[in-house]
Design a protein around this motif. Structure first.
Motif, PDB file in Angstrom:
ATOM      1  N   PHE A   1      -3.034 -18.149  16.433  1.00 56.07           N
ATOM      2  CA  PHE A   1      -4.410 -17.927  16.894  1.00 56.07           C
ATOM      3  C   PHE A   1      -4.462 -17.354  18.317  1.00 56.07           C
ATOM      4  O   PHE A   1      -5.147 -16.346  18.557  1.00 56.07           O
TER       5      PHE A   1
ATOM      6  N   ALA B   1       1.752 -15.353   9.610  1.00 60.17           N
ATOM      7  CA  ALA B   1       1.759 -15.890  10.983  1.00 60.17           C
ATOM      8  C   ALA B   1       2.870 -15.296  11.843  1.00 60.17           C
ATOM      9  O   ALA B   1       2.669 -15.038  13.032  1.00 60.17           O
TER      10      ALA B   1
ATOM     11  N   THR C   1      -7.103 -23.672   9.028  1.00 60.28           N
ATOM     12  CA  THR C   1      -5.738 -24.186   8.847  1.00 60.28           C
ATOM     13  C   THR C   1      -5.583 -25.523   9.550  1.00 60.28           C
ATOM     14  O   THR C   1      -5.064 -26.493   8.968  1.00 60.28           O
TER      15      THR C   1
ATOM     16  N   ASP D   1       2.915 -23.948   8.008  1.00 58.88           N
ATOM     17  CA  ASP D   1       1.736 -23.777   7.145  1.00 58.88           C
ATOM     18  C   ASP D   1       2.163 -23.309   5.755  1.00 58.88           C
ATOM     19  O   ASP D   1       1.739 -23.868   4.737  1.00 58.88           O
TER      20      ASP D   1
ATOM     21  N   GLY E   1      -0.342 -18.529   5.322  1.00 59.36           N
ATOM     22  CA  GLY E   1       0.550 -18.739   6.462  1.00 59.36           C
ATOM     23  C   GLY E   1       1.697 -17.761   6.531  1.00 59.36           C
ATOM     24  O   GLY E   1       2.425 -17.712   7.528  1.00 59.36           O
TER      25      GLY E   1
ATOM     26  N   LEU F   1      -9.188 -23.357  19.884  1.00 57.75           N
ATOM     27  CA  LEU F   1      -8.804 -23.707  18.509  1.00 57.75           C
ATOM     28  C   LEU F   1      -8.945 -25.208  18.272  1.00 57.75           C
ATOM     29  O   LEU F   1      -9.473 -25.641  17.239  1.00 57.75           O
TER      30      LEU F   1
ATOM     31  N   GLY G   1      -1.305 -22.436  13.139  1.00 58.73           N
ATOM     32  CA  GLY G   1      -2.542 -21.920  13.732  1.00 58.73           C
ATOM     33  C   GLY G   1      -2.449 -21.851  15.245  1.00 58.73           C
ATOM     34  O   GLY G   1      -2.874 -20.872  15.868  1.00 58.73           O
ATOM     35  N   TYR G   2      -1.867 -22.883  15.860  1.00 55.07           N
ATOM     36  CA  TYR G   2      -1.747 -22.912  17.321  1.00 55.07           C
ATOM     37  C   TYR G   2      -0.780 -21.846  17.833  1.00 55.07           C
ATOM     38  O   TYR G   2      -0.883 -21.411  18.986  1.00 55.07           O
TER      39      TYR G   2
ATOM     40  N   SER H   1     -11.728 -26.829  15.696  1.00 54.45           N
ATOM     41  CA  SER H   1     -11.188 -27.598  14.564  1.00 54.45           C
ATOM     42  C   SER H   1     -11.797 -28.998  14.527  1.00 54.45           C
ATOM     43  O   SER H   1     -12.149 -29.510  13.454  1.00 54.45           O
TER      44      SER H   1
ATOM     45  N   ASP I   1      -9.610 -18.331   9.727  1.00 55.08           N
ATOM     46  CA  ASP I   1      -8.623 -18.970   8.866  1.00 55.08           C
ATOM     47  C   ASP I   1      -7.717 -19.906   9.651  1.00 55.08           C
ATOM     48  O   ASP I   1      -7.336 -20.970   9.143  1.00 55.08           O
ATOM     49  N   TYR I   2      -7.368 -19.545  10.882  1.00 53.47           N
ATOM     50  CA  TYR I   2      -6.507 -20.430  11.680  1.00 53.47           C
ATOM     51  C   TYR I   2      -7.249 -21.699  12.078  1.00 53.47           C
ATOM     52  O   TYR I   2      -6.648 -22.779  12.177  1.00 53.47           O
TER      53      TYR I   2
ATOM     54  N   TYR J   1     -10.402 -21.053   2.767  1.00 55.36           N
ATOM     55  CA  TYR J   1      -9.199 -20.891   3.592  1.00 55.36           C
ATOM     56  C   TYR J   1      -8.260 -19.868   2.944  1.00 55.36           C
ATOM     57  O   TYR J   1      -7.712 -18.983   3.614  1.00 55.36           O
TER      58      TYR J   1
END
Length: 608
Positions: free
Chosen positions: A320, A232, A120, A35, A229, A353, A316-317, A357, A116-117, A375
């Motif tokens: 999150f 993270a 993302t 990210d 990012g 997630l 994100g994955y 999304s 935010d994730y 974001y």
């Protein structure tokens, strides 16, 4: 279904294999930095888009603005390095804010990052899809289906486990880094060799009319979107191999160095080559074309840029689910987020997630570029809170060398706060939703926590409640629809319980049906009392529930317990269920909300 699941995500892993699912520094750098590194593709462009409002002559300001972004990056990297060692269990800004500033600042940070994730994933995949459909215009009408397909692919990869997704996704990330390094290297070589005409850019320090401090701060805030990012890694410390904090800190430092080099390199090339941003061509695309021309390297850079934009979603994955675990442990979101799936990942977080999304992509029809300011502000709110939280921690604890640490966090907090304010001042039409959804999310967190506290209070054995009355007998009610093996099976079970009384209940819709069934029942089981509840309005539930309530009231007077035994046949194939009316399911659903009534289902499995 099980075979399809095994094909997609693989065989289940034992809990003892959790250590095998930890990330090395090389793989972690790829999936947790994707990210941040992908923002190189749009961060420098955001600076130029603000400066172009004055004119191309103002582009030289991009160099000092980029230097300011690097100062903020340095402060954030050093600060999050401190957070990694101070809070090795992960959780990042949420944990830091909660422990040092209080519950609600923690929830603001946690809620901002959760949203935010989701942004993302939606923004990154949509941006990558746009890059692909720009190269192949015929695919443009299919932007949304293509974006959804990419989300499903990344979701499936992550459900297979952290190490498998990292092994697959690391290659495109490192290819992108290699492509940008080659571009910067060749571009700088051509500048030094004198191949770049001096008239393409305005000399540094040239006075430009119309430039104001507000404009420069606005450009700085826009350029700071390249730092999304960065947090993270601090959220995902548990995913690292032992020693996790040390490996996470080294990965964070490597990400900071890479991001600084790539970001400053692109800014310098954009300035010296006189690149002017426009809607049709990205700044990276224009730089690549001027450095290499339209050859293999140009398309290689375009391809890897599209890939990194899509794979930025993987950050994100990775983060999150782990943030969700921390919130769930504190009972602010459902406990299901703490459960590991077949492949030892937090699959409920991954699936949530992915679904959220996809909803966002569909809602915005794949045009999520307007969400970028939202974001970015969603990241800088937690940045500001986490830096402030660390300041409070150092002032309160005063460990050795605390003054230097305090200076780092103070610098980071002030700059992050300025960037956040600039986003609100300059991009309010795009960022105002944060003022709506953050209070709503915090309210949701609060209500969920109150629910868990109420449940725990009622289940705790020390709770002062009235002693339950002794059960002196049992009355069984058996709804019957006909004289079948299903009813016979349930009746045998009811008789085995030695109940005080068994009442079979039939709900006919016609008077003729009522009399005919009563005659059959006398021959079938004359020793069991049958009650017929004629239903002129063709409802099974209403008369049955009314009868059960009446029996239950009378049973309570004698301290008897009412048990409803629901006969149910189970078809051999799952899809056969849609061919039947599911009366047993409806009865159970209604009875679950009746106090002091026990419900028992007796299944009868069909063989063909």
């Amino acid at each position: 279904m099980i075979s399809v699941k095994r094909l997609l995500i693989g065989r289940p892993l034992k809990s003892e294999q959790l250590g095998d699912q930890k990330l090395s520094k090389t793989k972690a750098l790829a999936i947790l930095s994707s990210d941040a590194l992908s923002s190189v593709a749009y961060g420098p462009e955001q600076i130029l888009l603000v400066l172009i409002t004055i004119g191309a002559a103002a582009f030289w300001y991009s160099i000092p603005i980029a230097a300011g972004v690097l100062v903020l990056l340095t402060a954030l990297i050093l600060s999050y390095r401190q957070i990694i060692y101070a809070y090795p269990q992960g959780g990042g800004a949420y944990v830091v804010s909660k422990e040092n500033l209080g519950k609600y600042p923690g929830l603001i940070a946690g809620g901002s990052l959760l949203v935010d994730y989701i942004l993302t994933v939606a923004v990154s995949v949509s941006a990558g899809t746009d890059a692909i459909t720009s190269a192949f215009p015929g695919l443009h009408p299919y932007n949304v289906p293509i974006a959804i397909l990419f989300v499903l692919m990344i979701t499936t990869l992550n459900l297979r486990g952290v190490t498998e997704s990292a092994s697959f996704l690391a290659y495109p990330v490192y290819l992108f880094v290699l492509a940008i390094f080659i571009t910067i290297g060749v571009g700088l070589f051509r500048m030094i060799a004198g191949d770049v005409p001096a008239e393409l850019h305005t000399p540094l320090g040239t006075p430009v009319a119309g430039v104001s401090l507000f404009l420069l701060l606005r450009a700085f805030a826009s350029g700071s979107s390249a730092l999304t990012g960065v947090e993270a890694i601090s959220n995902a410390i548990p995913n690292f191999k032992t020693p996790a904090p040390a490996n996470a800190a080294k990965t964070l430092a490597a990400m900071g160095i890479l991001l600084a080099v790539l970001f400053s390199g692109i800014v310098v090339l954009a300035y010296y080559y006189g690149v002017i941003p426009n809607e049709q061509v990205t700044v990276i695309s224009e730089i690549a074309e001027r450095v290499f021309g339209r050859n293999f390297m140009y398309f290689f850079i375009q391809g890897t840029t599209a890939l990194i934009l899509i794979l930025a979603a993987n950050t994100g994955y990775s983060a999150f689910p782990l943030l969700a675990v921390n919130l769930a442990k504190d009972k602010f979101i459902p406990r299901m987020f703490t459960v590991r799936g077949d492949r030892l990942g937090y699959s409920n977080g991954i699936l949530s997630l992915g679904v959220l999304s996809i909803i966002l992509i569909i809602a915005f029809e794949g045009r999520t570029e307007h969400l970028i300011p939202l974001y970015a502000v969603g990241v800088f709110i937690p940045f500001t809170l986490s830096q402030t939280g660390m300041m409070v921690k150092w002032i309160r604890e005063k460990p050795q060398g605390w003054a230097g640490k305090l200076a780092i966090n103070t610098t980071g907090a002030l700059i992050s706060f300025v960037v956040t304010i600039m986003f609100f001042l300059t991009k309010f039409p795009q960022v105002w939703p944060v003022l709506i959804f953050l209070p709503l999310i915090i309210l949701l967190f609060y209500r969920i926590r109150k629910h868990y506290e109420a449940v725990a209070d009622q289940l705790r054995l020390t709770t002062c409640e009235e002693e339950p009355l002794a059960i002196e007998g049992n009355v069984i009610i058996l709804p019957v629809a006909g004289i079948t093996h299903v009813v016979e099976n349930s009746l045998r079970y009811a008789q085995s319980l030695s109940a005080s009384q068994i009442i079979a209940v039939h709900v006919p819709f016609e008077r003729e049906e009522e009399h005919a069934f009563e005659e059959k029942w006398k021959k079938f089981h004359p020793e069991i009392r049958l009650v017929s509840l004629y239903s002129p309005y063709r409802s099974i539930i209403h008369p049955l529930i009314k009868f059960i309530d009446t029996v239950q009231r009378k049973a309570n007077e004698s301290h008897y317990q009412v048990t409803v035994i629901v006969p149910q046949f189970i078809p051999k194939k799952g899809w056969h269920n849609i061919l039947h009316n599911q009366s047993s399911l409806l009865i159970r659903t209604h009875l679950l909300y009746r106090r002091n009534v026990i419900i028992t289902t007796v299944p009868y499995h069909l063989k063909k």
